[in-house]
Scaffold this motif. Sequence first.
Motif, PDB file in Angstrom:
ATOM      1  N   PHE A   1       3.038 -12.969   4.698  1.00 26.77           N
ATOM      2  CA  PHE A   1       3.507 -11.899   3.824  1.00 26.77           C
ATOM      3  C   PHE A   1       3.445 -12.276   2.342  1.00 26.77           C
ATOM      4  O   PHE A   1       2.842 -11.574   1.525  1.00 26.77           O
ATOM      5  CB  PHE A   1       4.933 -11.492   4.205  1.00 26.77           C
ATOM      6  CG  PHE A   1       5.443 -10.355   3.380  1.00 26.77           C
ATOM      7  CD1 PHE A   1       4.892  -9.078   3.535  1.00 26.77           C
ATOM      8  CD2 PHE A   1       6.433 -10.538   2.415  1.00 26.77           C
ATOM      9  CE1 PHE A   1       5.328  -8.031   2.770  1.00 26.77           C
ATOM     10  CE2 PHE A   1       6.863  -9.483   1.643  1.00 26.77           C
ATOM     11  CZ  PHE A   1       6.322  -8.225   1.819  1.00 26.77           C
ATOM     12  N   TYR A   2       4.023 -13.431   1.996  1.00 22.28           N
ATOM     13  CA  TYR A   2       4.031 -13.802   0.587  1.00 22.28           C
ATOM     14  C   TYR A   2       2.614 -14.045   0.066  1.00 22.28           C
ATOM     15  O   TYR A   2       2.247 -13.592  -1.023  1.00 22.28           O
ATOM     16  CB  TYR A   2       4.899 -15.055   0.352  1.00 22.28           C
ATOM     17  CG  TYR A   2       4.852 -15.489  -1.080  1.00 22.28           C
ATOM     18  CD1 TYR A   2       5.555 -14.768  -2.066  1.00 22.28           C
ATOM     19  CD2 TYR A   2       4.064 -16.555  -1.487  1.00 22.28           C
ATOM     20  CE1 TYR A   2       5.471 -15.129  -3.395  1.00 22.28           C
ATOM     21  CE2 TYR A   2       3.968 -16.921  -2.812  1.00 22.28           C
ATOM     22  CZ  TYR A   2       4.685 -16.206  -3.766  1.00 22.28           C
ATOM     23  OH  TYR A   2       4.603 -16.549  -5.079  1.00 22.28           O
ATOM     24  N   ALA A   3       1.840 -14.751   0.892  1.00 24.70           N
ATOM     25  CA  ALA A   3       0.484 -15.096   0.442  1.00 24.70           C
ATOM     26  C   ALA A   3      -0.350 -13.842   0.190  1.00 24.70           C
ATOM     27  O   ALA A   3      -1.078 -13.744  -0.807  1.00 24.70           O
ATOM     28  CB  ALA A   3      -0.193 -15.978   1.480  1.00 24.70           C
ATOM     29  N   ARG A   4      -0.232 -12.879   1.108  1.00 28.81           N
ATOM     30  CA  ARG A   4      -1.003 -11.646   0.922  1.00 28.81           C
ATOM     31  C   ARG A   4      -0.609 -10.961  -0.389  1.00 28.81           C
ATOM     32  O   ARG A   4      -1.471 -10.533  -1.170  1.00 28.81           O
ATOM     33  CB  ARG A   4      -0.753 -10.695   2.097  1.00 28.81           C
ATOM     34  CG  ARG A   4      -1.627 -11.010   3.307  1.00 28.81           C
ATOM     35  CD  ARG A   4      -1.287 -10.118   4.485  1.00 28.81           C
ATOM     36  NE  ARG A   4      -2.304 -10.221   5.532  1.00 28.81           N
ATOM     37  CZ  ARG A   4      -2.067 -10.061   6.824  1.00 28.81           C
ATOM     38  NH1 ARG A   4      -0.833  -9.790   7.253  1.00 28.81           N
ATOM     39  NH2 ARG A   4      -3.032 -10.162   7.699  1.00 28.81           N
ATOM     40  N   CYS A   5       0.695 -10.870  -0.619  1.00 28.46           N
ATOM     41  CA  CYS A   5       1.148 -10.188  -1.838  1.00 28.46           C
ATOM     42  C   CYS A   5       0.706 -10.943  -3.083  1.00 28.46           C
ATOM     43  O   CYS A   5       0.265 -10.341  -4.070  1.00 28.46           O
ATOM     44  CB  CYS A   5       2.673 -10.034  -1.812  1.00 28.46           C
ATOM     45  SG  CYS A   5       3.216  -8.933  -0.487  1.00 28.46           S
ATOM     46  N   ALA A   6       0.809 -12.264  -3.031  1.00 25.43           N
ATOM     47  CA  ALA A   6       0.468 -13.068  -4.209  1.00 25.43           C
ATOM     48  C   ALA A   6      -1.025 -12.950  -4.529  1.00 25.43           C
ATOM     49  O   ALA A   6      -1.417 -12.751  -5.691  1.00 25.43           O
ATOM     50  CB  ALA A   6       0.845 -14.530  -3.961  1.00 25.43           C
ATOM     51  N   VAL A   7      -1.856 -13.055  -3.497  1.00 22.80           N
ATOM     52  CA  VAL A   7      -3.308 -12.982  -3.696  1.00 22.80           C
ATOM     53  C   VAL A   7      -3.694 -11.606  -4.229  1.00 22.80           C
ATOM     54  O   VAL A   7      -4.487 -11.460  -5.167  1.00 22.80           O
ATOM     55  CB  VAL A   7      -4.044 -13.294  -2.369  1.00 22.80           C
ATOM     56  CG1 VAL A   7      -5.494 -12.843  -2.418  1.00 22.80           C
ATOM     57  CG2 VAL A   7      -3.945 -14.782  -2.058  1.00 22.80           C
ATOM     58  N   LEU A   8      -3.085 -10.596  -3.623  1.00 23.17           N
ATOM     59  CA  LEU A   8      -3.393  -9.234  -4.021  1.00 23.17           C
ATOM     60  C   LEU A   8      -3.000  -8.960  -5.476  1.00 23.17           C
ATOM     61  O   LEU A   8      -3.773  -8.389  -6.250  1.00 23.17           O
ATOM     62  CB  LEU A   8      -2.639  -8.292  -3.081  1.00 23.17           C
ATOM     63  CG  LEU A   8      -2.992  -6.824  -3.103  1.00 23.17           C
ATOM     64  CD1 LEU A   8      -4.490  -6.625  -2.904  1.00 23.17           C
ATOM     65  CD2 LEU A   8      -2.228  -6.126  -1.976  1.00 23.17           C
TER      66      LEU A   8
ATOM     67  N   VAL B   1      -5.371  -3.992  10.093  1.00 29.24           N
ATOM     68  CA  VAL B   1      -6.142  -3.285   9.069  1.00 29.24           C
ATOM     69  C   VAL B   1      -5.258  -2.250   8.366  1.00 29.24           C
ATOM     70  O   VAL B   1      -5.276  -2.105   7.137  1.00 29.24           O
ATOM     71  CB  VAL B   1      -7.386  -2.603   9.685  1.00 29.24           C
ATOM     72  CG1 VAL B   1      -8.030  -1.640   8.695  1.00 29.24           C
ATOM     73  CG2 VAL B   1      -8.402  -3.655  10.120  1.00 29.24           C
ATOM     74  N   GLU B   2      -4.468  -1.538   9.170  1.00 27.80           N
ATOM     75  CA  GLU B   2      -3.571  -0.525   8.603  1.00 27.80           C
ATOM     76  C   GLU B   2      -2.619  -1.157   7.586  1.00 27.80           C
ATOM     77  O   GLU B   2      -2.409  -0.634   6.484  1.00 27.80           O
ATOM     78  CB  GLU B   2      -2.782   0.131   9.757  1.00 27.80           C
ATOM     79  CG  GLU B   2      -2.365   1.545   9.501  1.00 27.80           C
ATOM     80  CD  GLU B   2      -3.503   2.422   8.971  1.00 27.80           C
ATOM     81  OE1 GLU B   2      -3.276   3.067   7.928  1.00 27.80           O
ATOM     82  OE2 GLU B   2      -4.622   2.426   9.555  1.00 27.80           O
ATOM     83  N   LEU B   3      -2.092  -2.338   7.972  1.00 25.94           N
ATOM     84  CA  LEU B   3      -1.155  -3.042   7.099  1.00 25.94           C
ATOM     85  C   LEU B   3      -1.811  -3.449   5.783  1.00 25.94           C
ATOM     86  O   LEU B   3      -1.280  -3.165   4.692  1.00 25.94           O
ATOM     87  CB  LEU B   3      -0.608  -4.291   7.824  1.00 25.94           C
ATOM     88  CG  LEU B   3       0.206  -5.239   6.949  1.00 25.94           C
ATOM     89  CD1 LEU B   3       1.587  -4.637   6.654  1.00 25.94           C
ATOM     90  CD2 LEU B   3       0.358  -6.608   7.618  1.00 25.94           C
ATOM     91  N   ILE B   4      -2.982  -4.086   5.867  1.00 30.42           N
ATOM     92  CA  ILE B   4      -3.562  -4.622   4.632  1.00 30.42           C
ATOM     93  C   ILE B   4      -4.123  -3.502   3.755  1.00 30.42           C
ATOM     94  O   ILE B   4      -4.167  -3.614   2.545  1.00 30.42           O
ATOM     95  CB  ILE B   4      -4.637  -5.715   4.928  1.00 30.42           C
ATOM     96  CG1 ILE B   4      -5.796  -5.154   5.747  1.00 30.42           C
ATOM     97  CG2 ILE B   4      -4.026  -6.903   5.633  1.00 30.42           C
ATOM     98  CD1 ILE B   4      -7.103  -5.300   5.072  1.00 30.42           C
TER      99      ILE B   4
END
Lengths: 98, 290, 340
Positions: free
Chosen positions: B172-179, B207-210
């Motif tokens: 979760f954190y990594a996805r938000c940070a990268v994005l 896929v829906e989530l990202i």
Amino acid sequence: MKIIKEALAGTLESSDLLVKVTPLPEDRVDVVIQSEVMHQFGEQIRQVVLATLQQLGLISGQVVIEDKGALDCAIRARVQAAILRGAAVDQLDWSKLS
Amino acid sequence: MKLRRSMLFLPGANAAMLSTAFVFKPDSIMFDLEDAVSLREKDAARLLVFHALQNPVYRDIETVVRINPLNTPFGLADLEAVVRAGVDIVRLPKTDSAADVHELEAEVERIEKACGREVGSTKLMAAIESASGVVNALSIATSSQRMIGIALAGFDYVMDMQTERGDGTELFYARCAVLHAARVAGIDAFDVVYSDVNDEEGFLKEVELIKKLGFNGKSLINPRQIELLHNAYAPTEEDVDYAHRVVAAAEKAEREGLGVVALNGKMIDAPIVNHAKRVLQKAQASGVRK
Amino acid sequence: MNDEFVFYTINPHKNWDEGAEIQRLLTLCDLDMDEGIETFVVGRQGRRLVACAGLDGDIVKCVATAPDLRGESLSLKLMGEVINLAVEQGHLHLFLFTHPSNVSFFGGCGFYELAEVPGYVTLMENTPVGIKRYSDQLRKLTQPGDKIGCIVMNANPFTFGHQYLVRLAASQCDWLHVFVVREDVSQFSYRDRYALVSAGVAGVPNLTLHHGSEYMVSRATFPDYFFKEKGMVGECCSAIDLILFRKYIAPALGITHRFVGTEPFCKTTRKYNDDMKQWLQVADSSAPAVTVVEVPRTVSSNIAISASEVRRLLRSGDMAKMPALVPRDTLNFLYSNYAT
């Protein structure tokens, strides 16, 4: 460039080819090509192989190719990989390989 | 504005896949010279990719090559080969900081000059696979004019975090940070691969989530996932209708030299117009959602 | 595009559990385990062992894939792994024995037929030109004449018996070709055997001494010769060796006669001599027949001279009878290496 040790590159899988190289005692290049599509593309395959060998400056070695219907680009790559392995070359001049 | 929803991974040592993958029409094709290639085949895979990149069948598709890290015996040779072969984008694995990108960029520039390729024409993307990479995501994303995107790579990252892949909480954190880093830098963000190719439902859920989070797309390991992904990213008919009206209004405003775009009496800002353009681009690429 | 098969290499003698799994797969495929194989490539799908192939030097053996997975890709990947493994071990040139019904399958893996005993077994090699190039080399050594003889000897070590056979054969032929078995699994090394033959046949004017090759009395053409302690003699395997000789080697050199000593002691060699008449002379073949000439052994002190007798004496440390059995060069060699 001379083949100084036995080497191979590639696979027997469809759309690929297996290239085997063997040293010869004299300065002679012996090319043997077997292909599943020999009657249709045999000459084209031979042209690609010979051009690739010439580009590398191979002067001695036996090159046996077992083609499984690979594209020209795969043929070039596999022939180069086998020759460079068999000639124990690891410093490449990429401008001479295109 | 290049559409990058699907980035299909192809093992660099596999001649058959390299010869046929273009038929699947992903937005980008990524030839892998790193983890998908055994040590024994590094040299042969490099040559295969070198020649595949020059094959006319890849002229109309964006090509990416994941090279080996520059601190391995293979990284620099990979780079020499692919920059000369005309790759569109070099993907650097295991990027921990902006310095990694700077090191790569210097080598790319040297090779471009040496082979006569226009300096700056080789684009870069960085894969973030560690806690430091995530923490440094912004400086990585903004490290070079050549950067077109950053990608999160889940496998190494979760190990670095002393956890494992699960329902997505671990990312979760990594996805938000990268994005966020990507959006600040104005580049694309790519999500991790979904490795269970048989679990269509799980794939679509991820896929829906990202998509909701805002990722441009995802790295894929199976061609079957391309259509699923494109469909999930495709706009609905209403989205398309609305986007048409927004774009038409914007064009009208521009023709008439108006500074303000209005639709149904409401003012529309630039981000809405841009979003509408992206919707139409996706609709054009793969129709409306089925 | 997950690669669902994972391949790796094991030694079945050191990995008992996996050895047993291989055994089960082979049994399922009607094949026997060959205890001599020290390296197996195995393929797994998940935890299940679905493919195996053994490598015994330059010979591929015990190739099996799970019957429910007989698609091209598993077998081809398996054979690809074996070929790569063999190269790492120094063998680019490989052989395999298989039932004639599998020839087309292995043809797809880059193997080419060398010789077939119809209905029983086919020997294949993984190059389209191996035997052809070898025959081409031999052809350059052709000698003129109507009666061209040949002797293939292991000479382990060279005795008066060999010398007698060579001189007799040479006297009866326009030219004589002598081959020394190259396989290095005998008590005396190939290098030593060849050197002693070379010394022992010196002075015979119409003779060419050849190095042996993998195409004659090798582990590939005639495996049982080197596994005689098993007490079994493979009907088919000696046939393969002889068919190859008649089909390729004899025509290349124009060989019309093959000379061989009678063999009182060694069962395997005796059987080989009997088979020789069958496959070189009697059997149907597109190649011309080669006449087999059996020459009775010379006798010294009432014992037929043979290399096996020399080895027996060596083992018992009995050097006294040696001068009656071997020529001077062999004798010197034995004294300098074995006398205490």
